[in-house]
Design an enzyme around this catalytic site. Structure first.
Site, PDB file in Angstrom:
ATOM      1  N   CYS A  78       0.827  -1.215   0.000  1.00  0.00           N
ATOM      2  CA  CYS A  78       0.000   0.000   0.000  1.00  0.00           C
ATOM      3  C   CYS A  78       0.860   1.264   0.000  1.00  0.00           C
ATOM      4  O   CYS A  78       1.487   1.567  -1.011  1.00  0.00           O
ATOM      5  CB  CYS A  78      -0.992  -0.050   1.151  1.00  0.00           C
ATOM      6  SG  CYS A  78      -2.423   0.965   0.828  1.00  0.00           S
ATOM      7  N   HIS A 171      -3.293  -5.227   1.854  1.00  0.00           N
ATOM      8  CA  HIS A 171      -2.627  -5.449   3.152  1.00  0.00           C
ATOM      9  C   HIS A 171      -2.661  -6.924   3.542  1.00  0.00           C
ATOM     10  O   HIS A 171      -3.609  -7.360   4.197  1.00  0.00           O
ATOM     11  CB  HIS A 171      -3.350  -4.646   4.243  1.00  0.00           C
ATOM     12  CG  HIS A 171      -3.163  -3.181   4.152  1.00  0.00           C
ATOM     13  ND1 HIS A 171      -2.252  -2.489   4.922  1.00  0.00           N
ATOM     14  CD2 HIS A 171      -3.762  -2.258   3.367  1.00  0.00           C
ATOM     15  CE1 HIS A 171      -2.296  -1.209   4.618  1.00  0.00           C
ATOM     16  NE2 HIS A 171      -3.210  -1.043   3.680  1.00  0.00           N
ATOM     17  N   GLU A 173      -1.047  -8.310   5.818  1.00  0.00           N
ATOM     18  CA  GLU A 173      -0.863  -8.468   7.273  1.00  0.00           C
ATOM     19  C   GLU A 173      -2.185  -8.370   8.025  1.00  0.00           C
ATOM     20  O   GLU A 173      -2.236  -8.651   9.216  1.00  0.00           O
ATOM     21  CB  GLU A 173       0.141  -7.423   7.794  1.00  0.00           C
ATOM     22  CG  GLU A 173      -0.384  -6.003   7.976  1.00  0.00           C
ATOM     23  CD  GLU A 173      -0.587  -5.219   6.681  1.00  0.00           C
ATOM     24  OE1 GLU A 173      -0.436  -5.805   5.586  1.00  0.00           O
ATOM     25  OE2 GLU A 173      -0.912  -4.023   6.773  1.00  0.00           O
TER      26      GLU A 173
HETATM   27  N1  GLN Z   1      -3.774   6.305   1.012  1.00  0.00           N
HETATM   28  C1  GLN Z   1      -2.459   6.105   1.553  1.00  0.00           C
HETATM   29  C2  GLN Z   1      -1.435   6.927   0.781  1.00  0.00           C
HETATM   30  O1  GLN Z   1      -1.742   7.476  -0.221  1.00  0.00           O
HETATM   31  C3  GLN Z   1      -2.088   4.647   1.546  1.00  0.00           C
HETATM   32  C4  GLN Z   1      -3.047   3.863   2.387  1.00  0.00           C
HETATM   33  C5  GLN Z   1      -2.478   2.661   3.057  1.00  0.00           C
HETATM   34  O2  GLN Z   1      -1.272   2.445   3.118  1.00  0.00           O
HETATM   35  N2  GLN Z   1      -3.363   1.861   3.605  1.00  0.00           N
HETATM   36  O3  GLN Z   1      -0.321   7.044   1.192  1.00  0.00           O
END
Ligand code: GLN
Length: 193
Positions: A78, A171, A173
């Protein structure tokens, strides 16, 4: 073999728990010099803008470049994916450029900002079902020719690899599914020799 988990902000503790469940040791990485003791690094989700500030504050960028150049594997989930990408959109921001993808931040519409689903990955051992949790996730808008898509869900690549760099928009995890952590641990084990 020891995997480091970047522990500046975000979801690092759950990654350590996921590694513990598959029997792999991990340490928190809070300072650049701590990279010297680990064979692989997980860059967790969180807020990429906050993470960028902290990376800059602690002068992590050259150390991460060196870590990558030494052939040590890095896995970004992410926000971690966003930090590793070659290009970031919406808005444009600095990134490490260690995997040739373009990431668009927060690219799932409002209603679907966070959701759980299942996909099928190809990690080299036949199709494997994988549970996925997306939280304000980025979309991979472009994959360079050296990047291998590992999981395509509803026509979109959500997990990819270029050499020793692995990224996932979701994610792993946050579920009890160990597949992705096992896969990264195997990459790190191989690199550690
Ligand atoms: N929206 C976040 C970003 O742009 C990422 C979200 C996340 O890591 N769950 O950095």
């Amino acid at each position: 073999m020891t995997i480091g988990v970047l522990a500046l902000q975000g979801d690092f503790d759950l990654h350590r728990k996921a590694l513990a469940r598959i029997g792999d040791g991990s340490v928190e990485v809070r300072l650049p010099r701590e990279l010297e003791r680990v064979d692989g690094l997980i860059m967790p989700g969180g807020e990429s803008t906050t993470l960028l500030k902290l990376l800059d504050e602690w002068d992590f960028v050259p150390a991460l470049e060196k870590f990558h150049a030494a052939g040590k594997p890095i896995f970004g989930t992410c926000a971690g994916l966003i930090l590793l990408a070659r290009e970031v959109e919406s808005p444009k921001q600095f990134s490490l450029g260690l995997i040739d993808i373009t990431a668009e931040r927060n690219a799932y519409g409002r209603q679907k900002e966070s959701f759980e689903t299942e996909g099928v990955a190809d990690l080299g051992q036949g199709p494997q079902p994988i549970k996925m949790v997306f939280i304000r996730a980025p979309r991979i808008r472009r994959l360079g020719p050296a990047v291998t898509p590992l999981l395509v869900h509803q026509g979109e690549c959500v997990m990819a690899r270029q050499g020793t760099v692995l990224v996932a928009a979701f994610h792993p995890e946050l579920t009890d599914d160990q597949t992705v952590h096992r896969y990264f641990a195997s990459i790190a084990r191989q690199a550690a020799g």
